[in-house]
Structure formats: structure tokens, C-alpha cells
Design an enzyme around this catalytic site. Structure first.
Site, PDB file in Angstrom:
ATOM      1  N   SER A  34      -4.276  -0.704  14.189  1.00 35.07           N
ATOM      2  CA  SER A  34      -5.150   0.381  14.617  1.00 35.07           C
ATOM      3  C   SER A  34      -5.549   0.215  16.070  1.00 35.07           C
ATOM      4  CB  SER A  34      -6.411   0.395  13.750  1.00 35.07           C
ATOM      5  OG  SER A  34      -7.430   1.169  14.331  1.00 35.07           O
ATOM      6  N   TYR A  76     -14.196  -3.665  10.005  1.00 36.97           N
ATOM      7  CA  TYR A  76     -12.871  -3.033   9.962  1.00 36.97           C
ATOM      8  C   TYR A  76     -12.090  -3.352  11.240  1.00 36.97           C
ATOM      9  CZ  TYR A  76      -9.203   0.497   9.892  1.00 36.97           C
ATOM     10  OH  TYR A  76      -7.981   1.130   9.926  1.00 36.97           O
ATOM     11  N   GLY A 121      -1.132   7.883   1.166  1.00 37.53           N
ATOM     12  CA  GLY A 121      -1.259   7.920   2.615  1.00 37.53           C
ATOM     13  C   GLY A 121       0.003   7.580   3.370  1.00 37.53           C
ATOM     14  N   ILE A 122      -0.172   6.866   4.483  1.00 35.10           N
ATOM     15  CA  ILE A 122       0.955   6.516   5.342  1.00 35.10           C
ATOM     16  C   ILE A 122       1.939   5.611   4.619  1.00 35.10           C
ATOM     17  CG2 ILE A 122       1.594   5.246   7.448  1.00 35.10           C
ATOM     18  CD1 ILE A 122      -1.012   6.318   8.704  1.00 35.10           C
ATOM     19  N   GLY A 123       1.437   4.732   3.750  1.00 35.19           N
ATOM     20  CA  GLY A 123       2.322   3.840   3.006  1.00 35.19           C
ATOM     21  C   GLY A 123       3.290   4.597   2.114  1.00 35.19           C
ATOM     22  N   GLY A 178       0.819  -1.202   0.000  1.00 39.37           N
ATOM     23  CA  GLY A 178       0.000   0.000   0.000  1.00 39.37           C
ATOM     24  C   GLY A 178       0.855   1.255   0.000  1.00 39.37           C
ATOM     25  N   ALA A 179       1.900   1.256  -0.845  1.00 39.18           N
ATOM     26  CA  ALA A 179       2.892   2.340  -0.823  1.00 39.18           C
ATOM     27  C   ALA A 179       2.557   3.480  -1.781  1.00 39.18           C
ATOM     28  CB  ALA A 179       4.271   1.783  -1.164  1.00 39.18           C
TER      29      ALA A 179
END
Length: 269
Positions: free
Chosen positions: A147, A172, A19-21, A15-16
Site C-alpha cells: 500500500s 495498518y 476483492g483484488i485477490g 486472500g483469493a
């Protein structure tokens, strides 16, 4: 400025592309690591690579792109095969890719509730398949981006895909609890981390405002540094170790989750 502790490191970030990735990949690249960028599509992965190169702080020769749509487990298998073939020595795996569960109950082609598959099952499978490449050298590790919502979760053992009763938030949270429990699996050197509430696609699940993705990524990158000693299986809230939900430390839960995950991905011992 390259960082001597990371210049010899090869890190795969799932997930790069946003966002955070993306920010994790950027900070790792800035510190001289070889970064393997995973994206859902080739277009997204190439765009992220181009942005990193354009930042003028990433060495193009230390970036590689990989593609897999985590809603298709066969693509996860292909991703793992390519990584093992091209990078037989992998220092860190950052299991970051994730989605907010949709409003309506959604099942993948593999038959799994979509948030459970993308956020947990795909990473479980990827980690197992990358075992031949993941180093056992000191500092080698898996970092699961989890999370704080895992604390509010429970795993529906008899209905993990929540076909009978679906709630977006519950689905989630269940996926995050599973990912956090998996970090405590003694088969891998791993930790889980809640990077903070950030301005990403996940924000509506948490609050109305949050920190920048770059600020959240700092808490992930820190755990990739071999100079940072970790407690195997531990859960970190931002920069500090914290107590996870009680289920995370229960051996019975870990074994039960492994059995369930193997069943859901069609993997046999």
C-alpha cells in the site's frame, strides 16, 4: 484466452476469495495459469473456486483450494506444508491477504496485533516455509500486495503490537511498511506493489471511492508474468516503479525487521 507465458506457471494467491485477490486469481486462471486459491475458511475457498469455474474462463483442473486463518500461525504452517507437498515447483507467491486494522486494539492467539500478523507476519512465515518450493528459475518471484500508506508508517520496534498506543491507521500502515520492507529482503526474489485505491474492504482507509478490484488486479497480475522484468526488491505504484519510503532500502532496517519477525512468530534461526 490462455497466455503462453502463464500456462506453465503455478501461482499461489493468498486472500483469493474476494476483492483484488479474487480478481487476481480470475485473471491468472483466464490466462491459463494453475492457480492455488487460499481462503480463510473451506467454505470461502470453495465458493471462490465455484465462481471461477462458473465464469467459463477458468479450467477446473488448474484450480486448487487451500485453507488457513492467518490469525493462527499454526494454520499458516499447515498451509505451507500442504503446498510444498503437492506443488514442489511453485513459480509465484502473491502475498495479498489482508485486513483493515480494527477500531479497537486486537491481539491474536499468537500474541500479535491482528493487522501486523495477518498482513505481514503470516506472509513472512509463509514465504519462509515455501522456500523449498519457490523456483529459482528466471521469472520466479514473490509479489507482495502492499500500500502507498507504507510511506506514512513507522515500525514501533519496542512496541510492534502497539499495546501502549494504538491507532487503527497507524497499525495498518505499519503492517504495510513491514510487508514492503520484506520484499527488499535479498533472501527472496520479490517486489511489492500498491495496486491502486479500489472498491474493497480497505477503501475507508483511503478514500470514498476507487477503481474496481479487477482494475487493481491488473497491476498485480502484470508482475506475475515472467515476461515482465522486475527489479528485485522494487516497489511499484500501479504499473510503474516508484520510490518507496526510505526505510525500505536500508539494509539495517531489513535485518532488524527479520529479527523482529522471527521473534514474534517464534521462529529460530
Amino acid at each position: 484466452m490462455p497466455d503462453s507465458t502463464l500456462t506453465s506457471r503455478t501461482v499461489l494467491v493468498t486472500g483469493a476469495t474476494s476483492g483484488i485477490g479474487y480478481e487476481t486469481a480470475l485473471q491468472l486462471a483466464e490466462r491459463g495459469a494453475t492457480v492455488l486459491l487460499h481462503g480463510r475458511t473451506a467454505e470461502e475457498a470453495r465458493a471462490a473456486e465455484d465462481r471461477l469455474i462458473a465464469s467459463a474462463s477458468a479450467d477446473a483442473n488448474r484450480l486448487r483450494t487451500y485453507v488457513a486463518d492467518f490469525t493462527h500461525l499454526d494454520e499458516v504452517e499447515s498451509l505451507a506444508s500442504r503446498v510444498v507437498a503437492e506443488h514442489p515447483h511453485l513459480d509465484v507467491l502473491v502475498n495479498n491477504a489482508g485486513i483493515a486494522a480494527p477500531e479497537r486494539h486486537t491481539v491474536t492467539a499468537d500474541g500479535n496485533e491482528i493487522a501486523l500478523q495477518v498482513n505481514f507476519l503470516a506472509h513472512y512465515l509463509l514465504t519462509c516455509l515455501l522456500e523449498p518450493a519457490l523456483t529459482t528459475d528466471p521469472g520466479g518471484r514473490v509479489v507482495n500486495v502492499s500500500s502507498s500508506l507504507h510511506r506514512a508508517a513507522n515500525i514501533q520496534w519496542n512496541d510492534p503490537n502497539r499495546a501502549r498506543r494504538y491507532s487503527r491507521l497507524a497499525a495498518y500502515a505499519q503492517s504495510q511498511l513491514a510487508l514492503t520492507v520484506f520484499a527488499a529482503d535479498p533472501r527472496v526474489t520479490a517486489v511489492s506493489v500498491h495496486p491502486g485505491i479500489c472498491e474493497t474492504a480497505m477503501l475507508p482507509l483511503y478514500a470514498h471511492e476507487g477503481a474496481t478490484p479487477a482494475e487493481g488486479a491488473v497491476n498485480v497480475v502484470r508482475l506475475c508474468d515472467p515476461d515482465v522484468e522486475i527489479v528485485n526488491g522494487a516497489y511499484y505504484h500501479c504499473a510503474k516503479r516508484a520510490e518507496p519510503a526510505s526505510a525500505v532500502t536500508e539494509n539495517r532496517t531489513i535485518k532488524r525487521l527479520n529479527k523482529l519477525a522471527d521473534q514474534l512468530i517464534g521462529r529460530t534461526a
